[in-house]
Design an enzyme around this catalytic site. Sequence first.
Site, PDB file in Angstrom:
ATOM      1  N   SER A  61       1.227  -1.304  -0.124  1.00  0.00           N
ATOM      2  CA  SER A  61       0.199   0.048  -0.230  1.00  0.00           C
ATOM      3  C   SER A  61       0.588   1.346   0.241  1.00  0.00           C
ATOM      4  O   SER A  61       0.293   2.336  -0.288  1.00  0.00           O
ATOM      5  CB  SER A  61      -1.024   0.403   0.801  1.00  0.00           C
ATOM      6  OG  SER A  61      -0.160   0.397   2.258  1.00  0.00           O
ATOM      7  N   LYS A  98       0.839   4.027   7.358  1.00  0.00           N
ATOM      8  CA  LYS A  98       0.152   4.969   6.232  1.00  0.00           C
ATOM      9  C   LYS A  98       0.611   6.823   6.369  1.00  0.00           C
ATOM     10  O   LYS A  98       1.561   6.846   7.092  1.00  0.00           O
ATOM     11  CB  LYS A  98      -1.508   5.278   6.197  1.00  0.00           C
ATOM     12  CG  LYS A  98      -2.233   4.109   5.952  1.00  0.00           C
ATOM     13  CD  LYS A  98      -2.245   3.853   3.952  1.00  0.00           C
ATOM     14  CE  LYS A  98      -2.639   2.288   4.225  1.00  0.00           C
ATOM     15  NZ  LYS A  98      -2.476   1.252   4.360  1.00  0.00           N
TER      16      LYS A  98
END
Length: 140
Positions: A61, A98
């Site tokens: 990701s 993230k």
Amino acid sequence: MLEFYSPDNTYEKLLITYSEVLVKAGFPSPAQDHTELKIDLNQELVKNPSSTFFARVSGTSMVEAGIDDGDILIIDKSLSPEEGSLAVCYLDGEFTIKRIAIKTNYILLMPANQDFRPIKVTADNEFLIWGIVRYIIKKV
């Protein structure tokens, strides 16, 4: 998914040869003096030993941020998150890495891969910014 490791702070210094000469990514410079120093990677990379952890990345990701499957993160839990920080977060029972976007009533966890969508964190989520990524170790 992340696998976490604690640093071993009981080590004797492991000094590795370090060249003071900058490595150019363009044309080589002729006949530079090569001064060799010693560097201790623990001293260089671990600023707060009691709050520093290592984690191995599993997943894709964050590939567009240069974080690949198998990379090792050096995470400092003592740092405060800021807008845009690269953070290891605990969300609803799982860890993820993230970039964080801090909004008025929520936080967005921003991936760096177009195949993934941002995650909106609200009061309904079990959420914690666990630590801030300081360094990424890559195998080339």
